[in-house]
Enzyme design. Structure first.
Site, PDB file in Angstrom:
ATOM      1  N   GLY A  61       0.820  -1.216   0.000  1.00 53.76           N
ATOM      2  CA  GLY A  61       0.000   0.000   0.000  1.00 53.76           C
ATOM      3  C   GLY A  61       0.851   1.262   0.000  1.00 53.76           C
TER       4      GLY A  61
ATOM      5  NE  ARG B 170      -2.163  -4.455  -0.858  1.00 51.78           N
ATOM      6  CZ  ARG B 170      -1.597  -3.884   0.219  1.00 51.78           C
ATOM      7  NH1 ARG B 170      -0.558  -4.425   0.785  1.00 51.78           N
ATOM      8  NH2 ARG B 170      -2.115  -2.776   0.715  1.00 51.78           N
TER       9      ARG B 170
ATOM     10  CG  ASP C 167       2.741  -9.477   4.965  1.00 53.70           C
ATOM     11  OD1 ASP C 167       3.106 -10.266   5.861  1.00 53.70           O
ATOM     12  OD2 ASP C 167       1.565  -9.094   4.833  1.00 53.70           O
TER      13      ASP C 167
ATOM     14  CE  LYS D  64       4.419  -0.010   2.540  1.00 51.09           C
ATOM     15  NZ  LYS D  64       3.490  -0.776   1.713  1.00 51.09           N
ATOM     16  CB  THR D  65       3.055   0.079   6.622  1.00 51.54           C
ATOM     17  OG1 THR D  65       1.630  -0.023   6.703  1.00 51.54           O
ATOM     18  CG2 THR D  65       3.632  -0.219   7.995  1.00 51.54           C
TER      19      THR D  65
ATOM     20  CG  ASP E 257      -1.383  -0.459   8.103  1.00 53.46           C
ATOM     21  OD1 ASP E 257      -2.032   0.490   7.637  1.00 53.46           O
ATOM     22  OD2 ASP E 257      -1.430  -1.610   7.628  1.00 53.46           O
TER      23      ASP E 257
ATOM     24  CE  LYS F  85     -28.270  18.026  10.957  1.00 56.91           C
ATOM     25  NZ  LYS F  85     -29.172  18.609   9.998  1.00 56.91           N
TER      26      LYS F  85
ATOM     27  N   GLY G  62      -5.566   0.743   8.909  1.00 60.25           N
ATOM     28  CA  GLY G  62      -4.530   0.313   9.847  1.00 60.25           C
ATOM     29  C   GLY G  62      -4.397  -1.199   9.873  1.00 60.25           C
TER      30      GLY G  62
HETATM   31  P1  FBP Z   1       0.584  -1.963   3.709  1.00 60.29           P
HETATM   32  O1  FBP Z   1       0.689  -2.886   4.866  1.00 60.29           O
HETATM   33  O2  FBP Z   1       0.914  -2.598   2.423  1.00 60.29           O
HETATM   34  O3  FBP Z   1       1.366  -0.700   3.937  1.00 60.29           O
HETATM   35  O4  FBP Z   1      -0.949  -1.546   3.608  1.00 60.29           O
HETATM   36  C1  FBP Z   1      -1.534  -0.450   4.177  1.00 60.29           C
HETATM   37  C2  FBP Z   1      -3.026  -0.451   3.939  1.00 60.29           C
HETATM   38  O5  FBP Z   1      -3.404   0.883   3.655  1.00 60.29           O
HETATM   39  C3  FBP Z   1      -3.847  -0.997   5.098  1.00 60.29           C
HETATM   40  O6  FBP Z   1      -4.071  -0.026   6.095  1.00 60.29           O
HETATM   41  C4  FBP Z   1      -5.108  -1.431   4.404  1.00 60.29           C
HETATM   42  O7  FBP Z   1      -5.775  -2.442   5.128  1.00 60.29           O
HETATM   43  C5  FBP Z   1      -4.602  -1.949   3.081  1.00 60.29           C
HETATM   44  O8  FBP Z   1      -3.395  -1.261   2.834  1.00 60.29           O
HETATM   45  C6  FBP Z   1      -5.553  -1.730   1.939  1.00 60.29           C
HETATM   46  O9  FBP Z   1      -5.075  -2.405   0.823  1.00 60.29           O
HETATM   47  P2  FBP Z   1      -5.303  -2.013  -0.689  1.00 60.29           P
HETATM   48  O10 FBP Z   1      -4.401  -0.867  -0.997  1.00 60.29           O
HETATM   49  O11 FBP Z   1      -4.857  -3.215  -1.442  1.00 60.29           O
HETATM   50  O12 FBP Z   1      -6.741  -1.656  -0.862  1.00 60.29           O
END
Ligand code: FBP
Length: 548
Positions: A78, A142, A173, A199-200, A202, A239, A248
Site C-alpha cells: 500500500g 502486492r 510482509d 514503509k506502512t 499502519d 444532531k 490500519g
Molecule cells: P501496507 O501494509 O501494504 O502498507 O498496507 C496499508 C493499507 O493501507 C492498510 O491499512 C489497508 O488495510 C490496506 O493497505 C488496503 O489495501 P489495498 O491498498 O490493497 O486496498
C-alpha cells in the site's frame, strides 16, 4: 504535468539528514543479534543472514573508495507518504558514493522484478518527484516474492543490468520477502544484496530499532485534520453521531494516534478488545452507553473512531476467521465452484458448530466480506468490511430496545466515514520528508558497505533531524514463526498497540472525560512552512513512547 503552487514550492525543500550521513560515512558494528522469538527455527531457515550485528553509521574523515554501483528499487504494498523521498535519498546516496552509479526502478511492485519491467531513474525523473506524495514514480503492487522461480527470474534481470543491490520498500510482509530473498541470493552466492525500508501507514512495523514506519506521520495527520473538521461540524449541528472507521489493517495505531490528536467521544482499540475478551455485544453496549449518557445531558451527537481491523480482534470472531482462513486456503477451488447464493450455507456446513453459529449470526454483508479472497499474503481484506455501519446499526438497535425499556431518551442519527486512501498519498509532512530521505540515504550506505538482509534504520526520531541515529538492523532480528495460509512461516512480527505502552495509557486516562464532555481538538491541516512547533512535531505516539 501541471503543478500546484504547493508542489512547486515543495520541490525546493531540502530534506534534513542526520549528521552521520552528511559527510563521509563509516560503519560501526554492534553486537550480534537474534530473532525476537523462535530463534532455533529462524536460525535454521536463514543460515546466511541470521545473527548479523547491528550497524550504526558515523562520520569519517575520509571517503571510502567505492566503485560505481547499479542499484534496483521496488515499492511494495500500500502507498505511504514519503516513498518518493526514500527513492530520492537512495538516488542521491548512490550518486554521492560514485557519480556513475545508476538506479533502476522496477515497475508496479515486486511483479516488475519478476516480469523484467523497469526504468532507469535519472536525475530529471527524480527531481520531478522530490517531496511529493504517492508511489507513482514507478508504481506499487502486492505480488508476493516467495517462490524460487520468481527469485531466479529476478536474478536474470539483476544480472543483465549489473545490479549489485536491490532495495525493497515495504511493510512487514514485503520486508519478510526481502529477508527471504537476501538469504536465497546469499546462499546461491549470486552477489546481489537485498536491503529493506520500513514503509506502512499502519505503524505496525516497529520495534526497538525501527521507531516508526514511514508514512504513519503524514497519514495520521491527514486523518486527524478531517476528524477534527467533522468534530467541529458535529459540535455545531449537534444532531449526528459520526462513526469513523480508520485504516490500519490489524493494528489500532492509527485510530489511537487520531484519538490522541482529536479527543473523540469514543475510540475502540482492537488490542484492548482482545485482551479483555470482549464480544461484539460488549462493544455495542459500551458505545450505546456513551450515547445514552450524552443524550441524558442533552447531547445527541458525538464521534466514534473504529480501527478497521476490529472484527479480527473480537476473540470469537478471530477463531472464526482463523478457521475460515485455513478452510478457504485448503478448499479454494471447491469454494469457487459453489453458487454465490449457496456460499453462506456451504461455509456454515463446513465449520465447527461454534464458528458456524457465529458465522450464521452475522449480517449478510459482513459474512460475505469474510469469505472474500484474501490478499496475496493471506490476510482478510479488512478494509472491505463495513464495521462502522455494522456497529452503528447494532448501537441503534440497542438504543431502540433501551428506549422501550425506558432506559434511554434521546435521538440517534448516524453518519459513516472511512478514512484510509485519503491519507496514503498526501504530500509528506516535514517529518516524513526528512525521515524517508534519510532512510534512502542510509540504504545506499548499507549497500556501499556490502550489507545484505538489513533494514535501513533511523532512530532518535523525536530529536531534531541532525541528531537522528542512522544505521541498519538485520531483518532476521524481527522475525518469528506465524501461521499463514494454513502453514507455519517465518515472518516479521507485527507490532500491535501495547496496552502497557505510554500512548494507550495516555488515552485510557482521558477517555472517560472525552466520552462525557465535548473535548474535541482541531489539529488543522499539515503545515509545510512556518514555525517549527506547527510544522515539525512528530506524532503523539512517538512523543509519548520517547518520554522517559
Ligand atoms: P501496507 O501494509 O501494504 O502498507 O498496507 C496499508 C493499507 O493501507 C492498510 O491499512 C489497508 O488495510 C490496506 O493497505 C488496503 O489495501 P489495498 O491498498 O490493497 O486496498
Amino acid at each position: 504535468m501541471t503543478k500546484s503552487a504547493l508542489q512547486i514550492a515543495r520541490a525546493a525543500y531540502q530534506p534534513k539528514l542526520p549528521k552521520a550521513l552528511r559527510g563521509h560515512v563509516k560503519v560501526q558494528e554492534g553486537a550480534a543479534t537474534q530473532s525476537v522469538a523462535d530463534q532455533e527455527e529462524i536460525k535454521r531457515l536463514f543460515p546466511n543472514t541470521y545473527g548479523m550485528p547491528l550497524i550504526k553509521f558515523e562520520n569519517a574523515d575520509q571517503a571510502a573508495q567505492c566503485p560505481a554501483m547499479n542499484v534496483g528499487v521496488i515499492l511494495s504494498g500500500g502507498q505511504a507518504p514519503g516513498g518518493h523521498n526514500v527513492i530520492s535519498g537512495l538516488f542521491d546516496g548512490v550518486k554521492r558514493i560514485h557519480p556513475e552509479s545508476k538506479l533502476y526502478g522496477f515497475l508496479m511492485g515486486p511483479g516488475g522484478l519478476v516480469d523484467h519491467k523497469y526504468i532507469e531513474l535519472t536525475a530529471d525523473i527524480i527531481d520531478e518527484y522530490r517531496n511529493t506524495g504517492g508511489f507513482d514514480i514507478i508504481g506499487s503492487g502486492r505480488t508476493k516474492l516467495e517462490k524460487e522461480d520468481q527469485f531466479e527470474k529476478g536474478y536474470e534481470i539483476l544480472k543483465e543490468l549489473g545490479i549489485k543491490a536491490l532495495v525493497i520498500i515495504g511493510g512487514d510482509d514485503s520486508n519478510t520477502n526481502a529477508c527471504v530473498l537476501a538469504e536465497y541470493y546469499a546462499a546461491k552466492q549470486y552477489g546481489v544484496q537485498v536491503i529493506g525500508c520500513p514503509k506502512t501507514i499502519d505503524g505496525d512495523l516497529k520495534n526497538e530499532m525501527i521507531e516508526t514506519s514511514f508514512g504513519f506521520d503524514t497519514a495520521v495527520k491527514t486523518y486527524s485534520e478531517v476528524i477534527g473538521n467533522i468534530e467541529r461540524d458535529c459540535n455545531s449541528a449537534r444532531k449526528y453521531w459520526h462513526f469513523i472507521k480508520l485504516m490500519g489493517r490489524s493494528a489500532s495505531h492509527i485510530a489511537l494516534e487520531c484519538a490522541l490528536q482529536t479527543q473523540p467521544n469514543v475510540c475502540i482499540v482492537s488490542e484492548e478488545v482482545e485482551a479483555k475478551d470482549q464480544s461484539l455485544d460488549d462493544i455495542v453496549t459500551y458505545i450505546a452507553q456513551v450515547v445514552a449518557d450524552r443524550a441524558a445531558a442533552g447531547n445527541n451527537f458525538g464521534t466514534v473512531l473504529i480501527p478497521e481491523g476490529l472484527i479480527e480482534f473480537i476473540p470469537a470472531m478471530k477463531r472464526l476467521i482463523a478457521e475460515l482462513n485455513d478452510f478457504l486456503a485448503a478448499n479454494a477451488e471447491e469454494f469457487a465452484q459453489v453458487d454465490k447464493a449457496e456460499q453462506r450455507q456451504y461455509i456454515i456446513s463446513k465449520l465447527t458448530p461454534e464458528n458456524a453459529a457465529i458465522y450464521a449470526s452475522l449480517p449478510e454483508g459482513v459474512a460475505r466480506q469474510l469469505s472474500l479472497d484474501r490478499d496475496p499474503h493471506g490476510n482478510v481484506q479488512v478494509s472491505l468490511i463495513e464495521t462502522e455501519k455494522l456497529l452503528s446499526e447494532m448501537v441503534g438497535n440497542k438504543l431502540a430496545q433501551w428506549k422501550k425499556e425506558g432506559k434511554y431518551v434521546g435521538k440517534f442519527a448516524a453518519q459513516h466515514h472511512f478514512f484510509g486512501y485519503e491519507g496514503r498519498c498526501a504530500a509528506p509532512s516535514n517529518f516524513d520528508a526528512d525521515y524517508c530521505y534519510s532512510l534512502g540515504f542510509a540504504a545506499a550506505a548499507l549497500i556501499a558497505n556490502g550489507k545484505t538482509g538489513y533494514m535501513s534504520s533511523i532512530r532518535n526520531l523525536t530529536a531534531p533531524a541532525e541528531e537522528w541515529i542512522a544505521g541498519g538492523v538485520p531483518i532476521t532480528m524481527m522475525m518469528n514463526m506465524e501461521r499463514r495460509h494454513g502453514e507455519m512461516k517465518p515472518v516479521i512480527q507485527k507490532a500491535l498497540v501495547r496496552l502497557d505502552g505510554a500512548p494507550f495509557l495516555a488515552f485510557a486516562a482521558q477517555r472517560g472525560q472525552w466520552a462525557k464532555e465535548t473535548c474535541y481538538t482541531y489539529p488543522g491541516p499539515i503545515q509545510y512552512f512556518g514555525p517549527t512547533e506547527v510544522c515539525d512535531q512528530p506524532t503523539k505516539t512517538l512523543q509519548l513512547e520517547h518520554q522517559k
